[in-house]
Design a protein around this motif. Sequence first.
Motif: not given
Length: 554
Positions: A135-141, A153-159, A182-189, A194-197
Motif C-alpha cells: 500500500a502507498i499513501t498520498d504524497g509518496t514520491t 520518435k520515442p525518446s527516453w524520459q525518467l520523470g 493511482i493518481q500521480h503528478t510524474a511526467q506522462v506523455d 504501458g510504462g512503469p510507475l
Amino acid sequence: MTVLSVASAQNLRESVAIVRPKLSENTQAFLTDFSKSLRKDGFYSAADILENYGKGSFGTGFAYRNKQDNRLYIITNRHVVEQAEWVDIEFSLPDNSSKRFADCPVIGVHDDFDIAFIALPQGAQVPTLEITDKAITDGTTVFTAGFPALAEKPSWQLGQGIVSNANALIESLTHNKELPLIQHTAQVDAGSSGGPLLVRNEQNPDRFTVIGINTWKAVDRENTNFAIPVRAIEDFFQNYPTDANTLLTQADVTRKATALLQATKSSYEAVMPFVSYQYVSNISANTFYDLVFAASDGATKAMESCFEQGSPLEGIRVGLADIICRQFSGKNYTFSTVANLDSIHKTADVTYATGDKTITTRWTLEQGRWRLMEAENVKASRIEANGISKSYGFGTSIYLGIVSPLNNAFDLSYSLAFKRTILTFMTYEISASLLKLNTEKKDWEGLNEIVVPSTRNAFDINFGLGGQLPVKCGPIYLVPYAKVMGGLYLGSDVSGIDYGLGAGVEVAYKFGYQNYVFANIGYLGKKMKPFDDQTYRLKSKMLSGLAFSIGVSF
C-alpha cells in the motif's frame, strides 16, 4: 509482496522497452482504403487520424518474469497493442546501443483492465523489475519511465512527482470494476503508455520497484495522470491462461460463446472484449457510416472519443459491440453447438438458436482470447437492418427527367432538378423545366374573331417540399415520396404561376457516404394560372403527366 528482480537507476533502461505493434497486411489495407474514403467524403481530420495510425505507433513496456511459469514477459497497455497480434520490442540502452526482439506474440490481454502481456523469446536475457503491491499513501514520491514521442520518435524520459490520490475510483476507466487507480503528478506523455510507475526500494534506495502501469493522462487538468496498480498483473495470471494451445478446445469456445450471451444482456462495454479486430477490418467506409447512424447515443459519444484520442479502431469496435448487443439482446438466443474447430487457423463456428431459428457465428483466437469475427445477424458489409432506414439521406443530388403528358395540355417536357434531404424523411428541391404548352390563339379573319390552336414554349421554375419513407432492401433503397410545389412559368407570350403535387417511388443504390444513384417514376400534376390570357386562351388548366428521372447525389 511479490518480488521478482531488481533494477537500479543506472540499468533501468535495460528493463524498460519501446513497444511497436505490427499491423497485419489486411489491417494496413483497411486503414489505407478507409482513410482515402473518409478524405474523399470531406472528413479530413478522421482521415488524418487513420493515416497516421497506419504509419505505426509505439508505447512503452517493462520486463517481468512470472514466477509461476518462469517465462519472461513485457507488460504494457492493451491500447498500445490494439489490432496487433505481434509486436517488436526494443531496449534503448544507456550506451546508445539497442537490443531488439522481433515478432513477439501478444499472449493475452485483460478484459477489464487496460493491460497486455507480450512473450519474449525463450532464452532472452533481460533484467526484470521488482514489483510490489504494498500500500502507498498520498504524497509518496514516484517516478515514471518510458519513451514518449519527441519529433515523432520515442525518446527516453525518467520523470518524478508525487502520488496525489492513492485510491482514485474512476469506474469509467476500469469497466466499472472496483480497482482504485493511482493518481500521480510524474511526467506522462504520448508514448509513455504501458510504462512503469516506480518508487524507491526501501531496502536499497538506488533501486526502483514497480507499483503501477502508467495508462491515462487527464487532458483538462495539469499533472493528473493515472496508473493501474500491479495487483491487476496478479489477477491476469490467476484468471487467464497464457498458452494459446490450452484454449483450442470446444469447451473453451463454448464458455466464451455462452459468456457473450450474458454480456449482450448488459451493455456494449461488456460486449467489447468479444469483438475481434478482424471483425473491425471487415468494415468498409460505407458500413462505417451506417454504424455511426445506427449506434446508440452512448456508443456514438464513445466512438467520437476514441477517434479524438487517436484510437480509431477501438472506436469502430465500440460501434460493432453496440450493434451486436442490440441484435442479440431481447431475442432469447441460446447456445446450440460448436463446429469446425480449426486448431491450425484457430477458428471455430458457433450456432445460436431462438425458437425454430438459428444463426451462425464465426470465432477466432486473437490475443489469447476467443473473439467474434463474424455473425450472421450482424454482417460487417450490412450494418443497417432491412426495413425503414434512419440513415438514408444525401447532401445534394441532381436529376434529369422527362414528363410524358396524360392530357393534351402540353407536350413532352424536360427538367433539371436539385434536391436535398432534411433529417432523412423530408426533402426540398428546386427544378427547372422546358414546357411546350398547348393553347388557343385569338385571331381575326376579316371582321370576324377566330380561335386557332397554338403551342407556346415556356420556362418553368418550381420550388418543392416533400416527405419520403426510405425502406432498405439489401443494397437498394425503395423510397416512396410525395411533394407539393409551386413556382413561375415564363415565355415570350405566356407567363403565370403554377402549383401542384407529385408522388411516386424512387429506387436508390448507395455507393458511398451520402452517395447514391437514383431512378424515379411518379405522377406530376400542376395547375397553370396565366397572368394575362387576352391573346392566348391558356386560362387555368391542369397539366398532368407521368414523370421519369435519373439522378446522382454528390
